[in-house]
Design an enzyme around this catalytic site. Structure first.
Site, mmCIF file in Angstrom:
data_model
loop_
_atom_site.group_PDB
_atom_site.id
_atom_site.type_symbol
_atom_site.label_atom_id
_atom_site.label_comp_id
_atom_site.label_asym_id
_atom_site.label_seq_id
_atom_site.Cartn_x
_atom_site.Cartn_y
_atom_site.Cartn_z
ATOM 1 N N LYS A 71 0.835 -1.210 0.000
ATOM 2 C CA LYS A 71 0.000 0.000 0.000
ATOM 3 C C LYS A 71 0.866 1.255 0.000
ATOM 4 C CE LYS A 71 -2.115 -1.174 3.883
ATOM 5 N NZ LYS A 71 -1.450 -2.465 4.167
ATOM 6 N N ARG A 90 -10.001 1.327 7.879
ATOM 7 C CA ARG A 90 -9.643 -0.047 8.234
ATOM 8 C C ARG A 90 -10.784 -0.772 8.930
ATOM 9 N NH1 ARG A 90 -3.718 0.622 8.550
ATOM 10 N NH2 ARG A 90 -2.796 -1.392 8.977
ATOM 11 N N ARG A 93 11.321 -6.098 4.620
ATOM 12 C CA ARG A 93 11.142 -4.637 4.548
ATOM 13 C C ARG A 93 12.138 -3.884 5.434
ATOM 14 N NH1 ARG A 93 5.531 -1.674 5.553
ATOM 15 N NH2 ARG A 93 5.593 -2.866 7.479
ATOM 16 N N ARG A 101 10.857 -2.029 10.964
ATOM 17 C CA ARG A 101 9.791 -1.496 11.818
ATOM 18 C C ARG A 101 9.538 -2.458 12.970
ATOM 19 N NH1 ARG A 101 4.597 0.264 8.431
ATOM 20 N NH2 ARG A 101 3.596 -1.196 9.834
ATOM 21 N N ARG A 103 -1.344 -8.949 13.449
ATOM 22 C CA ARG A 103 -1.661 -7.949 12.405
ATOM 23 C C ARG A 103 -2.531 -8.575 11.311
ATOM 24 N NH1 ARG A 103 3.878 -5.751 10.468
ATOM 25 N NH2 ARG A 103 2.666 -4.449 9.046
HETATM 26 P P1 AP5 Z 1 4.773 -1.561 1.850
HETATM 27 O O1 AP5 Z 1 4.462 -0.708 0.666
HETATM 28 O O2 AP5 Z 1 5.538 -0.982 2.980
HETATM 29 O O3 AP5 Z 1 3.434 -2.305 2.393
HETATM 30 P P2 AP5 Z 1 2.179 -1.723 3.167
HETATM 31 O O4 AP5 Z 1 0.987 -2.431 2.606
HETATM 32 O O5 AP5 Z 1 2.175 -0.240 3.173
HETATM 33 O O6 AP5 Z 1 2.511 -2.306 4.606
HETATM 34 P P3 AP5 Z 1 2.299 -1.706 6.081
HETATM 35 O O7 AP5 Z 1 2.998 -2.666 7.001
HETATM 36 O O8 AP5 Z 1 2.717 -0.284 6.156
HETATM 37 O O9 AP5 Z 1 0.805 -1.871 6.270
HETATM 38 P P4 AP5 Z 1 0.088 -2.019 7.581
HETATM 39 O O10 AP5 Z 1 -1.288 -1.847 7.104
HETATM 40 O O11 AP5 Z 1 0.362 -3.270 8.321
HETATM 41 O O12 AP5 Z 1 0.752 -0.902 8.508
HETATM 42 P P5 AP5 Z 1 0.342 0.601 8.843
HETATM 43 O O13 AP5 Z 1 1.574 1.384 8.924
HETATM 44 O O14 AP5 Z 1 -0.755 1.071 7.969
HETATM 45 O O15 AP5 Z 1 5.541 -2.851 1.265
HETATM 46 C C1 AP5 Z 1 5.960 -3.902 2.118
HETATM 47 C C2 AP5 Z 1 7.276 -4.491 1.617
HETATM 48 O O16 AP5 Z 1 7.041 -5.157 0.365
HETATM 49 C C3 AP5 Z 1 8.369 -3.431 1.320
HETATM 50 O O17 AP5 Z 1 9.611 -3.972 1.648
HETATM 51 C C4 AP5 Z 1 8.272 -3.204 -0.218
HETATM 52 O O18 AP5 Z 1 9.494 -2.804 -0.785
HETATM 53 C C5 AP5 Z 1 7.821 -4.582 -0.698
HETATM 54 N N1 AP5 Z 1 6.944 -4.521 -1.872
HETATM 55 C C6 AP5 Z 1 5.875 -3.693 -2.056
HETATM 56 N N2 AP5 Z 1 5.287 -3.965 -3.242
HETATM 57 C C7 AP5 Z 1 5.991 -4.998 -3.803
HETATM 58 C C8 AP5 Z 1 5.869 -5.735 -5.027
HETATM 59 N N3 AP5 Z 1 4.880 -5.485 -5.906
HETATM 60 N N4 AP5 Z 1 6.766 -6.709 -5.272
HETATM 61 C C9 AP5 Z 1 7.750 -6.992 -4.392
HETATM 62 N N5 AP5 Z 1 7.940 -6.327 -3.214
HETATM 63 C C10 AP5 Z 1 7.053 -5.348 -2.925
HETATM 64 O O19 AP5 Z 1 -0.285 0.415 10.314
HETATM 65 C C11 AP5 Z 1 0.505 0.082 11.427
HETATM 66 C C12 AP5 Z 1 -0.361 0.031 12.672
HETATM 67 O O20 AP5 Z 1 -0.949 1.324 12.918
HETATM 68 C C13 AP5 Z 1 -1.564 -0.927 12.597
HETATM 69 O O21 AP5 Z 1 -1.190 -2.241 12.950
HETATM 70 C C14 AP5 Z 1 -2.509 -0.280 13.606
HETATM 71 O O22 AP5 Z 1 -2.136 -0.584 14.945
HETATM 72 C C15 AP5 Z 1 -2.291 1.205 13.400
HETATM 73 N N6 AP5 Z 1 -3.211 1.813 12.417
HETATM 74 C C16 AP5 Z 1 -2.850 2.389 11.228
HETATM 75 N N7 AP5 Z 1 -3.922 2.839 10.581
HETATM 76 C C17 AP5 Z 1 -4.991 2.558 11.370
HETATM 77 C C18 AP5 Z 1 -6.391 2.760 11.205
HETATM 78 N N8 AP5 Z 1 -6.907 3.343 10.110
HETATM 79 N N9 AP5 Z 1 -7.213 2.339 12.210
HETATM 80 C C19 AP5 Z 1 -6.710 1.743 13.312
HETATM 81 N N10 AP5 Z 1 -5.394 1.508 13.520
HETATM 82 C C20 AP5 Z 1 -4.541 1.912 12.543
#
Ligand code: AP5
Length: 236
Positions: A30, A105, A144, A177, A188
């Protein structure tokens, strides 16, 4: 940096003028895609995960409440997230559209966002659903690494930096992270399946969901997103 502040001198030839939502399991890609799309249209990239981590780093009251929840891999309560999001999208730099990464979410967050977009006169959002297999998610999570300075995202297997441990853009240190530790991955994924996956049906019913095969390369995924955007523009 939690969100990209955008103060462009010139607007791009093509405007986004809507909200784009990236929906998908942890590490589906994402952030990688949302940043590219936001840069292309010169609009803010709004990652609720980054916003929350910034609050944690700055020791704000919101950060203090969110920290233990995030460390357990659970979702932060809707009430905290919704206020943070409302304040952010009401800033002037969101007037040409914006790209959400990790929001909404829950169904309650999606309903609130729907109302908020209406109130602010935005068109219906485009929802990009990144579909990816669990085996690939594990590879992406463990590989990552993030730049401590500019938040650039790398992957040891699929997108390594030129110099090990250093960001190509600014030489910043690359770190893992805390919630990418193996023991946090299962909660997660569980939170995603239980609370976020129902949004796929929710947005399908509204006719807003575009499915994208996120197991492809970063470039191929980007091309599918461009196509989805063209289709959405033709429809509404
Ligand atoms: P990356 O692009 O970093 O993936 P991502 O989907 O953004 O992963 P996140 O871990 O950031 O998502 P998340 O939803 O778990 O965490 P968030 O920060 O939102 O890519 C991942 C890896 O794959 C990288 O190494 C990249 O290079 C590689 N990659 C990408 N695309 C690729 C491809 N096509 N081919 C090969 N490799 C590829 O949330 C963290 C925490 O915050 C949550 O657990 C929760 O506690 C809280 N939180 C955040 N938002 C909310 C909300 N709206 N409501 C409640 N709690 C929330």
């Amino acid at each position: 940096m939690a969100t990209s502040p955008v103060v462009p001198e010139k607007r791009p030839s093509e405007e986004l003028n809507r909200a784009v939502i990236f929906l998908g399991p942890p590490d589906a890609g994402k952030g990688t895609q949302a940043k590219q799309l936001a840069a292309k249209f010169m609009v803010p990239h709004l990652s609720t995960g980054d916003m929350l981590r910034e609050n944690v780093a700055n020791g704000t009251p919101l950060g203090a409440r969110a920290k233990p929840i995030m460390e357990r891999g659970e979702l932060v309560p809707d009430s905290l997230v919704l206020r943070m999001v409302r304040e952010r999208i009401e800033r002037p730099d969101c007037s040409h559209g914006f790209v959400f990464d990790g929001f909404p979410r829950t169904v309650a967050q999606a309903q609130y966002l729907g109302e908020l977009l209406k109130q602010h006169g935005f068109r219906r959002p485009l929802v990009i659903h990144l579909r990816v297999d669990t085996s690939l998610i594990l590879r992406r999570i463990t590989g990552r690494r993030m730049c401590k300075v500019g938040d650039e995202i790398y992957n040891l297997y699929d997108r390594p930096p030129k110099v090990a441990g250093r960001c190509d853009n600014d030489g910043g240190e690359l770190v893992q992270r805390p919630d990418d530790r193996e023991e946090i991955v299962a909660p997660r994924l569980h939170a995603y399946e239980k609370q976020t996956a129902p949004l796929v049906a929710y947005y399908t019913r509204l006719g807003l969901l575009h499915d994208v095969d996120a197991s492809k390369s970063i470039e191929e995924v980007r091309q599918q997103i461009d196509k989805a955007l063209l289709q959405a523009r033709a429809k509404h």
